[in-house]
Design an enzyme around this catalytic site. Structure first.
Site, PDB file in Angstrom:
ATOM      1  N   GLY A 169      51.141 -22.677 -20.433  1.00  0.00           N
ATOM      2  CA  GLY A 169      50.654 -21.824 -20.850  1.00  0.00           C
ATOM      3  C   GLY A 169      50.690 -20.433 -20.124  1.00  0.00           C
ATOM      4  O   GLY A 169      50.712 -19.008 -20.461  1.00  0.00           O
ATOM      5  N   ASP A 170      49.416 -20.239 -19.101  1.00  0.00           N
ATOM      6  CA  ASP A 170      49.196 -19.598 -18.216  1.00  0.00           C
ATOM      7  C   ASP A 170      50.715 -18.094 -18.013  1.00  0.00           C
ATOM      8  O   ASP A 170      50.609 -17.109 -18.322  1.00  0.00           O
ATOM      9  CB  ASP A 170      49.300 -19.883 -16.751  1.00  0.00           C
ATOM     10  CG  ASP A 170      47.058 -20.630 -17.299  1.00  0.00           C
ATOM     11  OD1 ASP A 170      46.829 -19.251 -17.694  1.00  0.00           O
ATOM     12  OD2 ASP A 170      46.972 -21.282 -17.285  1.00  0.00           O
ATOM     13  N   LEU A 171      52.081 -18.911 -17.566  1.00  0.00           N
ATOM     14  CA  LEU A 171      52.654 -18.171 -18.181  1.00  0.00           C
ATOM     15  C   LEU A 171      53.490 -17.778 -18.300  1.00  0.00           C
ATOM     16  O   LEU A 171      54.129 -15.988 -18.563  1.00  0.00           O
ATOM     17  CB  LEU A 171      54.411 -19.585 -16.685  1.00  0.00           C
ATOM     18  CG  LEU A 171      53.196 -20.348 -15.590  1.00  0.00           C
ATOM     19  CD1 LEU A 171      53.921 -21.063 -14.936  1.00  0.00           C
ATOM     20  CD2 LEU A 171      53.058 -19.054 -14.240  1.00  0.00           C
TER      21      LEU A 171
END
Length: 400
Positions: A169-171
């Protein structure tokens, strides 16, 4: 002849921590942007202490923060906020991933920054975006993967949803931050007033954007896609199959012509020539029969033999690599996806190479993750004309 990097001349002030914004900053820095990473003066970015450590620094840090300059500023101190405002006068982009409202509390919101530098691009990554009823909720990538619909799909139907294995999700949000920022830079270049804008990236939206046709399928056909383990729902054949040596192989035979080549390669010309399986719809309706036929064949041969036979037949096939296999793979090496760098003590370290590959202006690894505040003196002198006394006093007072 030294070639100019594509983002050379772009100056980015990175205020974010841990994963999403710093991942975006890493990509900018790899392609020539000057990325000035602002860290808390005493401990810095928490990522410095995450996961596996070498001496007193996270090994991950040397990848996530490569090519960046580290300065320390106490953003909660009014004097630290004044430093940021002065730096904003001379940069193109401010990149952050704090909870919405945090920058405004520090007097560093969009309107504050635009008053200082109308050309500034403010790229903000948050759990739920800068607007909407959830905007004030804290958001982590793991939660975004859940509410964005990805976790629901990951794993086996009889078991609870599982994590993908990385901070996906962050990436993905970091990638959207790069894309959005480059679009904003392009728009600013084309505009007559050289005005900047807000780039608003939400973690949950970044995840949701990956869900293929799931929404319209639900809307028009009432279908809720569920967890299916190793299979690719509605697409056949595409699965993981066991080999004679106990290894597993992934085979994608879902193109019509590819399917015929696959069936002939495994000695099932009867299936290849059956019109019932000529299109994906027919194959998807009989996926278990086809998967069983393929695995009956793969179980007769070791993994390398399965690969060779299907490679020779031009059928997409591949082993399931762990990091040991990746490090020893010739293709990774040839494509320079395994790079060797040197730490401050001479220790050699393998790190991932750069994506994407540009033929004329490629990215480059210039330096590892910096020490905390390593570039304070250089940046403050260059951007703010700090004297030795200014530097000394602010450091003693905990402002930098």
């Amino acid at each position: 002849m030294v070639k100019t990097k594509p983002l050379e001349g772009i100056k980015i002030l990175e205020l974010g921590n841990i994963v999403a914004a710093p991942f975006a900053g890493k990509i900018f820095a790899e392609f020539g942007a000057e990325v000035i990473k602002v860290e808390e003066p005493t401990k810095g970015d928490p990522l410095r202490n995450w996961r596996v450590m070498y001496e007193d620094t996270s090994i991950w840090w040397h990848v996530q923060s490569r090519n960046k300059k580290s300065i320390t500023v106490n953003l909660r101190d009014e004097r630290g906020q004044k430093i940021i405002k002065k730096l904003v006068q001379k940069v193109d982009v401010v990149l952050e991933n704090f909870k919405p409202g945090t920058l405004e509390k520090w007097g560093l919101g969009l309107k504050d920054l635009q008053a200082i530098n109308p050309s500034i691009i403010l790229t903000r990554i948050s759990g739920y975006g800068q607007t909407g009823p959830y905007r004030h909720k804290p958001g982590f990538g793991s939660v975004a993967e859940a509410i964005g619909g990805l976790r629901y799909l990951t794993g086996y139907p009889e078991l609870p949803p599982v994590r993908v294995g990385i901070a996906i999700g962050d990436l993905v949000a970091g990638l959207y931050a790069v894309i959005g920022t480059l679009m904003a830079i392009r728009a600013r270049e084309k505009g007559v007033d050289n005005k900047g804008q807000l780039v608003d990236v939400a973690l949950y939206e970044s995840v949701f954007s990956l869900l293929e046709g799931i929404l319209p399928e639900y809307n028009l056909a009432g279908i809720v896609r569920e967890r299916t383990g190793t299979t690719l729902p509605g697409i056949a054949p595409s699965n993981t199959y066991e080999c004679a040596d106990g290894n597993h192989v992934v085979i994608g035979g879902n193109g019509d012509k590819i399917f015929q080549r696959l069936m002939k390669a495994i000695g099932r010309e009867d299936i290849a020539n059956d019109s019932k399986y000529a299109t994906n719809q027919g194959r998807a309706a009989n996926v278990k029969f086809i998967d069983d036929a393929i695995e009956n064949w793969t179980k007769q041969y070791p993994l390398k033999m399965v690969q060779k036979i299907l490679d020779d037949a031009s059928v997409p096939v591949g082993p399931i690599y762990g990091i040991k296999e990746i490090v020893n793979d010739e293709h990774y090496k040839t494509r320079e996806m395994i790079k060797e760098v040197e730490l401050h003590d001479g220790k050699k370290l393998l790190v991932p190479g750069i994506v994407p590959k540009l033929s004329e202006t490629p990215g480059e690894i210039i330096s590892n993750g910096p020490k905390l505040g390593e570039h304070n003196e250089d940046v403050f002198k260059e951007y703010m004309n700090f004297t030795f006394e200014d530097f000394k006093n602010l450091k003693e007072q905990g402002v930098i």
